[in-house]
Each structure stands twice: as structure tokens, then as C-alpha cells.
Write a protein that holds these residues in place. Sequence first.
Motif, mmCIF file in Angstrom:
data_model
loop_
_atom_site.group_PDB
_atom_site.id
_atom_site.type_symbol
_atom_site.label_atom_id
_atom_site.label_comp_id
_atom_site.label_asym_id
_atom_site.label_seq_id
_atom_site.Cartn_x
_atom_site.Cartn_y
_atom_site.Cartn_z
ATOM 1 N N ARG A 1 5.142 -0.439 -5.686
ATOM 2 C CA ARG A 1 4.163 0.650 -5.592
ATOM 3 C C ARG A 1 3.518 0.672 -4.214
ATOM 4 O O ARG A 1 3.376 1.739 -3.585
ATOM 5 C CB ARG A 1 3.097 0.484 -6.684
ATOM 6 N N LEU A 2 3.108 -0.472 -3.711
ATOM 7 C CA LEU A 2 2.488 -0.579 -2.384
ATOM 8 C C LEU A 2 3.416 -0.002 -1.324
ATOM 9 O O LEU A 2 3.007 0.815 -0.489
ATOM 10 C CB LEU A 2 2.179 -2.052 -2.096
ATOM 11 N N GLN A 3 4.670 -0.411 -1.352
ATOM 12 C CA GLN A 3 5.607 0.016 -0.323
ATOM 13 C C GLN A 3 5.971 1.492 -0.448
ATOM 14 O O GLN A 3 6.173 2.173 0.556
ATOM 15 C CB GLN A 3 6.851 -0.865 -0.361
ATOM 16 N N ALA A 4 6.040 1.979 -1.682
ATOM 17 C CA ALA A 4 6.308 3.400 -1.890
ATOM 18 C C ALA A 4 5.197 4.261 -1.324
ATOM 19 O O ALA A 4 5.443 5.403 -0.876
ATOM 20 C CB ALA A 4 6.480 3.696 -3.381
ATOM 21 N N MET A 5 3.980 3.732 -1.309
ATOM 22 C CA MET A 5 2.852 4.473 -0.763
ATOM 23 C C MET A 5 2.733 4.279 0.750
ATOM 24 O O MET A 5 2.731 5.245 1.517
ATOM 25 C CB MET A 5 1.563 4.028 -1.457
ATOM 26 N N LYS A 6 2.675 3.036 1.185
ATOM 27 C CA LYS A 6 2.406 2.763 2.604
ATOM 28 C C LYS A 6 3.523 3.261 3.504
ATOM 29 O O LYS A 6 3.273 3.853 4.559
ATOM 30 C CB LYS A 6 2.199 1.265 2.824
ATOM 31 N N THR A 7 4.763 3.012 3.138
ATOM 32 C CA THR A 7 5.910 3.382 3.966
ATOM 33 C C THR A 7 6.669 4.569 3.395
ATOM 34 O O THR A 7 7.054 5.486 4.113
ATOM 35 C CB THR A 7 6.875 2.186 4.100
ATOM 36 N N GLY A 8 6.879 4.572 2.096
ATOM 37 C CA GLY A 8 7.769 5.549 1.490
ATOM 38 C C GLY A 8 7.227 6.959 1.436
ATOM 39 O O GLY A 8 8.005 7.924 1.487
ATOM 40 N N GLY B 1 14.493 11.290 -0.165
ATOM 41 C CA GLY B 1 13.440 10.703 0.669
ATOM 42 C C GLY B 1 12.848 9.447 0.056
ATOM 43 O O GLY B 1 12.522 8.487 0.772
ATOM 44 N N GLU B 2 12.700 9.434 -1.260
ATOM 45 C CA GLU B 2 12.195 8.237 -1.934
ATOM 46 C C GLU B 2 13.142 7.061 -1.734
ATOM 47 O O GLU B 2 12.714 5.931 -1.456
ATOM 48 C CB GLU B 2 12.019 8.515 -3.431
ATOM 49 N N ILE B 3 14.438 7.329 -1.876
ATOM 50 C CA ILE B 3 15.431 6.268 -1.715
ATOM 51 C C ILE B 3 15.433 5.754 -0.280
ATOM 52 O O ILE B 3 15.463 4.539 -0.023
ATOM 53 C CB ILE B 3 16.828 6.786 -2.098
ATOM 54 N N VAL B 4 15.388 6.678 0.674
ATOM 55 C CA VAL B 4 15.344 6.294 2.080
ATOM 56 C C VAL B 4 14.096 5.467 2.372
ATOM 57 O O VAL B 4 14.137 4.493 3.136
ATOM 58 C CB VAL B 4 15.412 7.550 2.967
ATOM 59 N N GLY B 5 12.975 5.833 1.746
ATOM 60 C CA GLY B 5 11.742 5.070 1.928
ATOM 61 C C GLY B 5 11.870 3.646 1.425
ATOM 62 O O GLY B 5 11.430 2.694 2.085
ATOM 63 N N LEU B 6 12.475 3.483 0.253
ATOM 64 C CA LEU B 6 12.711 2.147 -0.283
ATOM 65 C C LEU B 6 13.614 1.346 0.647
ATOM 66 O O LEU B 6 13.367 0.166 0.924
ATOM 67 C CB LEU B 6 13.347 2.245 -1.666
ATOM 68 N N ALA B 7 14.677 1.990 1.134
ATOM 69 C CA ALA B 7 15.621 1.308 2.019
ATOM 70 C C ALA B 7 14.956 0.917 3.331
ATOM 71 O O ALA B 7 15.189 -0.183 3.852
ATOM 72 C CB ALA B 7 16.829 2.208 2.279
ATOM 73 N N PHE B 8 14.134 1.799 3.862
ATOM 74 C CA PHE B 8 13.461 1.517 5.133
ATOM 75 C C PHE B 8 12.583 0.273 5.017
ATOM 76 O O PHE B 8 12.624 -0.623 5.868
ATOM 77 C CB PHE B 8 12.608 2.722 5.552
#
Length: 305
Positions: free
Chosen positions: A186-193, A221-228
Motif C-alpha cells: 500500500r505504501l509503495q502504491a501510494m508513494k511511487t505508484g 500504470g499500476e503494474i508499472v508502478g509496482l515494477a518501478f
Amino acid sequence: MDQVGKDSFNNRLDGAAARVAALLELMLRETPLKGEIARPERLISAMRHGVLNGGKRIRPFLVLETARLLGAPEDAALRVAASLECIHCYSLIHDDLPAMDDDDLRRGQPTVHVAFDEATAILAGDGLLTLAFDILSAPETALPDTTRLALVNQLARAAGVGGMVGGQALDLQAERVAPDEAGIVRLQAMKTGALLRYACAAGAIAAQADAESLARMTRFGEIVGLAFQLADDLLDVTSDAATLGKAAGKDAGRGKGTLVSLHGVDVARQRLDGLVEEATLLMQPYGAAAGTLVEAAGFIANRDR
């Protein structure tokens, strides 16, 4: 991807970065815009230092490529891309402050608060945040009013308390209380994703695409955010400051939990492969026209900085 493919992709990436930088340079002249009173020289210099300091400019590239795929006007898409880059760079300036991540290096150069001072860095971030919505809402972003309003609204939500800023708050909290795996995601989906998700959705919104295309691009975009973020966590433990252009090993040094620290490098790389595969499947309905976006997913997952 063979070498020719890599060269072609890198040329597109570099070309997009150059176009975005040229527009931002134009928007950050010392001459006041209509309705402004004056532009303090030191503040403008700090803003330029924070936003015109290189970088791959992945987020605006995703805006431009998604917009191209779905038929959005090129000039308007460029302005949408530039506004998003302003948001991203403001967040980096503020993240680097001593009260946050306390970094001295960004993209191989002194961070804004080091090159100038903390107060000026805060104001430079504030200025870029505001400039983003200036660019997006201005008549020069030649899209229907309802489309511009949707872009403004969704960028505010991606960047705000329910997106990037909220993610940064959770990140600070994670230094005190380590989150579980769901909390990390959740943190990463918000901060970066959130901004990466917006980048892909914005191209669809600018193109006034149908609901299915918007949903497909948003999920991409969500998937790319997770990958990033997963690739970033891997680099944090496998690379060095000279390669990254910023400090390495920060998360481990602060005891922050990441998916890499939970599951190890090998599992993280397997997850990255799975994310690239899912992103590729999402783009299948668009055929060869979506090839650059598919390449972008692979680039993000396998980058070395």
C-alpha cells in the motif's frame, strides 16, 4: 530486446525527455507570466536546479506514449507530461530535505537544499507543485475544458493525501513501526505508484478514450508502478551511489521493510518478470502500436539506475 530495439527505445526515451525539458525551461524563465508580479531570481534558479537536472523522465514518457497510442493531441500531451514532471521533481526536492530522507545527492548533483538552502528548497518544491497545475489548467493545454478538469482532478488525487503525499507519510511512519507485506504494498502504491498510474491514465484522458481503454491504461500504470518500486528496492541493495547518482542502501540503513528484504533478491526478480508479463498481456489488444509501452515496462523492471 535486441540492440537495435534498445537503441530505438532509448532514442524515443531521450527524445521525449528533451522535449519535456525544453518546455519546462520555457516555463521557468525569469520573465513573469501574465497575472504574475515578479519571479525572484534565486527561487527560479532553485526550481530550475530541481527540474532541469537530467533524469530519464519516465513519467512524462508514459504520458506521451499512452497519448500517442490512443490519439491525443501531441502538443497538449506534452504539456500534461511536463505538469506531471513538475509534481515528481517537487516531491524529490522535498524528499531530499533533512527533515525527510536527508540526501545530499540527486541524479549525481547536489540536492536543492545543499546547492541553495533548506528554506529555498521548500519554496522551490512549492513553486513546482503550483506550476504543475498552472500548466495543466492553462488554455495553451488545448483540450476540452471537461478533459482538463479531469486531468487536474486526477493529478491532485494522485499527488495528494490519498496518493504520493500520503505514501510519504506512511514511509516516515515505517521508520518507527515496520509495516507488514500488505502495508508495504500500500505504501509503495501510494508513494511511487500513484504518479506512474496517473501517467498512463492521463494519456487516455487526454485522448478522451473510452472507459475500457482508460481502465486498461490505468491498470498498466499500476503494474508499472509496482515494477518501478520493486526494481528500485533491488537497486538499493545491489547497486552503489556512483551508479545510482544518489545514496544506496538507505532502506536497509533505516530498517525499512521492502518486498526485497522480506522475500530476497531472487523472489523479487521473479515478481518483476511476472509484472512485465502482465503488462505485456494488457497491451495485446493494441498490437504492434503498443510496442513502445511494452518495452517501457521491461525497461523499468530491468533498469540499472
